[in-house]
Design an enzyme around this catalytic site. Structure first.
Site, short mmCIF file in Angstrom:
data_model
loop_
_atom_site.label_atom_id
_atom_site.label_comp_id
_atom_site.label_asym_id
_atom_site.label_seq_id
_atom_site.Cartn_x
_atom_site.Cartn_y
_atom_site.Cartn_z
N PHE A 1 -18.10 -9.13 33.12
CA PHE A 1 -16.81 -9.32 32.62
C PHE A 1 -16.13 -7.73 31.93
CE2 PHE A 1 -19.18 -12.12 31.21
CZ PHE A 1 -19.05 -12.30 29.68
N TYR A 2 -14.89 -8.29 31.17
CA TYR A 2 -14.63 -7.25 30.46
C TYR A 2 -13.85 -7.57 28.81
CZ TYR A 2 -16.32 -3.73 33.56
OH TYR A 2 -16.92 -2.36 34.47
#
Length: 157
Positions: free
Chosen positions: A29-30
């Site tokens: 995830f970012y």
């Protein structure tokens, strides 16, 4: 700063599986994404977590990667931008190089992307039949773009 030189391709068929390893389950995830910069957390097989900063655009990018405690990665996940990507990454020998084949699940299925890291942009490599269209310069196929915008329409390769 570490530098990553990577070419990216869509998959054509599944012949790559004949030489692939057992694969690694990846959730990533970012935390931040902007033009030319991303901050991501990647969890591998629920046993290892990495924090990665990538800079630049295109085939040659700066890359810093640090192992972080798994518990910290789980805590940071609450702050993710866009979708959490789920994929299984297979490593396939390609002469002196290695192709990394990402088979996405969830909303990104049936997307399969193949990445080949090179020592320089012009480094030659054998191109097996299972490499489809090259998307190295197509920003829609970066993992950050996939997390934020979803899967582009799949090309027939």
């Amino acid at each position: 700063m570490g530098t990553e030189i990577e070419r990216k391709f869509l998959s054509r068929g599944e012949a790559w599986r004949e030489a692939a390893d057992e694969g690694t389950e990846i959730r990533q995830f970012y935390l931040a994404v902007r033009e030319g910069l991303s901050l991501r957390v990647r969890i591998k097989n629920e046993t290892q977590a990495l924090l990665t900063v990538k800079s630049g655009i295109g085939m040659r990018r700066g890359e810093f990667e640090y192992e972080i405690p798994l518990a910290d990665a789980h805590d940071l996940e609450a702050a993710h931008l866009g979708a959490v990507l789920q994929k299984r990454r297979y490593r396939v020998p390609l002469g002196a190089l290695t192709a990394e084949v990402d088979v996405f699940s969830g909303d990104l299925a049936p997307l399969v992307l193949i990445e080949i890291e090179l020592p320089d942009e012009d480094h030659p490599f054998a191109r097996p039949d299972w490499l489809g269209d090259e998307v190295s310069e197509d920003g829609r196929y970066t993992n950050a773009a996939l997390a934020l915008a979803g899967r582009p329409p799949l090309a027939a390769t």
